[in-house]
Design a protein around this motif. Structure first.
Motif, short mmCIF file in Angstrom:
data_model
loop_
_atom_site.label_atom_id
_atom_site.label_comp_id
_atom_site.label_asym_id
_atom_site.label_seq_id
_atom_site.Cartn_x
_atom_site.Cartn_y
_atom_site.Cartn_z
N ASP A 11 48.77 -47.18 59.00
CA ASP A 11 48.98 -46.40 60.24
C ASP A 11 48.77 -47.28 61.48
OD1 ASP A 11 49.21 -44.39 58.39
OD2 ASP A 11 47.65 -43.12 59.26
N ASP A 12 47.82 -48.21 61.41
CA ASP A 12 47.57 -49.10 62.55
C ASP A 12 48.72 -50.09 62.74
OD1 ASP A 12 45.03 -47.98 63.12
OD2 ASP A 12 44.16 -49.13 61.47
N VAL A 13 49.33 -50.49 61.62
CA VAL A 13 50.51 -51.36 61.71
C VAL A 13 51.65 -50.61 62.40
CG1 VAL A 13 52.20 -52.70 60.41
CG2 VAL A 13 49.81 -52.64 59.65
N ALA A 14 51.77 -49.32 62.09
CA ALA A 14 52.82 -48.51 62.72
C ALA A 14 52.64 -48.46 64.24
CB ALA A 14 52.81 -47.09 62.13
N HIS A 15 51.40 -48.32 64.69
CA HIS A 15 51.15 -48.33 66.14
C HIS A 15 51.52 -49.69 66.73
CE1 HIS A 15 49.44 -44.35 66.73
NE2 HIS A 15 48.80 -44.50 65.59
N ASP A 16 51.20 -50.77 66.01
CA ASP A 16 51.59 -52.12 66.47
C ASP A 16 53.12 -52.23 66.57
OD1 ASP A 16 49.06 -53.09 66.69
OD2 ASP A 16 49.18 -54.52 65.02
N ALA A 17 53.81 -51.68 65.56
CA ALA A 17 55.28 -51.77 65.54
C ALA A 17 55.87 -51.03 66.74
CB ALA A 17 55.83 -51.20 64.23
N LEU A 18 55.27 -49.90 67.07
CA LEU A 18 55.74 -49.13 68.23
C LEU A 18 55.50 -49.90 69.53
CD1 LEU A 18 57.11 -46.43 68.75
CD2 LEU A 18 54.85 -45.39 68.98
N ARG A 19 54.32 -50.53 69.64
CA ARG A 19 54.03 -51.36 70.83
C ARG A 19 55.01 -52.52 70.91
NH1 ARG A 19 48.54 -49.76 70.06
NH2 ARG A 19 48.26 -51.22 68.33
N ALA A 20 55.29 -53.15 69.76
CA ALA A 20 56.22 -54.29 69.74
C ALA A 20 57.63 -53.85 70.13
CB ALA A 20 56.23 -54.94 68.36
N THR A 21 57.99 -52.64 69.72
CA THR A 21 59.30 -52.10 70.07
C THR A 21 59.42 -51.94 71.58
OG1 THR A 21 59.37 -50.86 67.99
CG2 THR A 21 60.85 -50.14 69.73
N ARG A 22 58.39 -51.34 72.17
CA ARG A 22 58.41 -51.11 73.63
C ARG A 22 58.44 -52.43 74.38
NH1 ARG A 22 54.23 -46.19 72.74
NH2 ARG A 22 55.79 -44.53 72.73
N ALA A 23 57.69 -53.42 73.89
CA ALA A 23 57.66 -54.74 74.54
C ALA A 23 59.02 -55.41 74.43
CB ALA A 23 56.58 -55.61 73.91
#
Ligand SMILES: [Mg+2]
Length: 223
Positions: free
Chosen positions: A144-156
Motif C-alpha cells: 500500500d505504501d508503494v502505491a502511494h509512492d507510485a501516485l506521487r511519482a505520477t503527479r511529479a
C-alpha cells in the motif's frame, strides 16, 4: 488523462524463477545461510520479503543489511535472467504498444521490485521503454505504501494533480487489488500469476481477466 500503473511479475512477465533464485542465492551467500527457509514472494515487496528473511534467520533487519542484500541480489539477477526460461505474458506487448500510441494515457509501474530490479527485468524482456515513472519496493515492506509512492511519482511526472478515478492499477494478486483501493484507484486483476481467478474475484477488482489479451478492449470502453 488516464494513468495505468502496472505490476511486473505475473502481470507483464514471468522470469522463470530467475528473480526468486537471485534473491535466495544472494541471501544465502551474502549472509552465510546454507539452506534458507522459503518465504512467499507473490504480491509482496522486495523490502518486505527481505524483512521476513532476516527475521526468520536471526539477522538484524537494518538498512545496512538490506543494502547488502539488495546489491548482492541485483548482481545475480542480471546473470540469471538470460539463464532462465521466462517470458512476456500473453497480450502484454500488443496492449502496451496500443496504450503507448494513445493520447491522454500515461503508463507507470507499481511493483514490489526494487527500482533497479524492475529495470533489469523489463530491459531483459524489452518492455522498459514503455514506462517513465513508478513506485518500487526499495523502501516499503507494505505494498500500500508503494502505491502511494507510485501516485506521487505520477503527479511529479505529469506535473499536475491526478484524480483518483482516472488511475488504474493492473496486477495479478489480491495485494494488487488492495493497494489499488488504498489510493482510491480502479483495479484490473489478471489471472496470469499464481492466484486462481476465484481468489482474485474474492478481492473484488473492477475488471477480472484470464490474461491481458482482452485488456485493450475492456479498457477502451472505460478510458
Ligand atoms: Mg505480481
Amino acid at each position: 488523462m488516464n494513468v495505468l500503473l502496472f505490476d511486473i511479475d505475473g502481470t507483464l512477465i514471468q522470469t522463470g524463477g530467475a528473480g526468486g533464485k537471485a534473491l535466495m542465492t544472494a541471501f544465502a551467500e551474502e549472509f552465510g545461510i546454507t539452506d534458507p527457509r522459503p518465504v512467499a514472494f507473490s504480491g509482496r515487496t522486495d523490502r518486505g520479503i527481505a524483512r521476513e528473511l532476516f527475521e526468520r534467520h536471526g539477522i538484524e533487519d537494518t538498512a545496512e543489511n538490506w543494502e547488502r542484500l539488495r546489491a548482492a541480489y541485483l548482481q545475480r539477477l542480471g546473470r540469471y535472467l538470460p539463464r532462465h526460461q521466462g517470458h512476456v505474458l500473453p497480450g502484454v506487448v500488443a496492449l502496451l504498444e496500443s496504450l503507448s500510441r494513445r493520447d491522454h494515457v500515461a503508463l507507470g509501474l507499481l511493483t514490489g521490485n526494487v527500482r533497479d530490479g524492475a529495470r533489469l527485468k523489463l530491459e531483459h524482456y524489452r518492455l522498459y521503454h514503455h514506462f517513465e515513472f513508478g513506485g518500487f519496493g526499495d523502501l516499503h515492506p507494505h505494498r500500500d505504501d508503494v502505491a502511494h509512492d507510485a501516485l506521487r511519482a505520477t503527479r511529479a511526472h505529469l506535473r499536475r494533480d491526478v484524480p483518483q478515478e482516472s488511475v488504474w492499477v493492473i496486477g495479478d494478486t489480491p495485494m494488487d487489488v488492495q493497494c489499488g483501493r488504498a489510493i482510491g484507484a480502479r483495479v484490473l486483476a489478471v489471472a496470469t500469476g499464481i492466484h486462481p481467478r476465484e481468489e482474485l474475484a474474492a478481492a473484488a477488482p473492477d475488471i477480472l481477466l484470464d490474461d491481458l489479451r482482452q485488456a485493450d478492449g475492456a479498457l477502451s470502453e472505460l478510458l
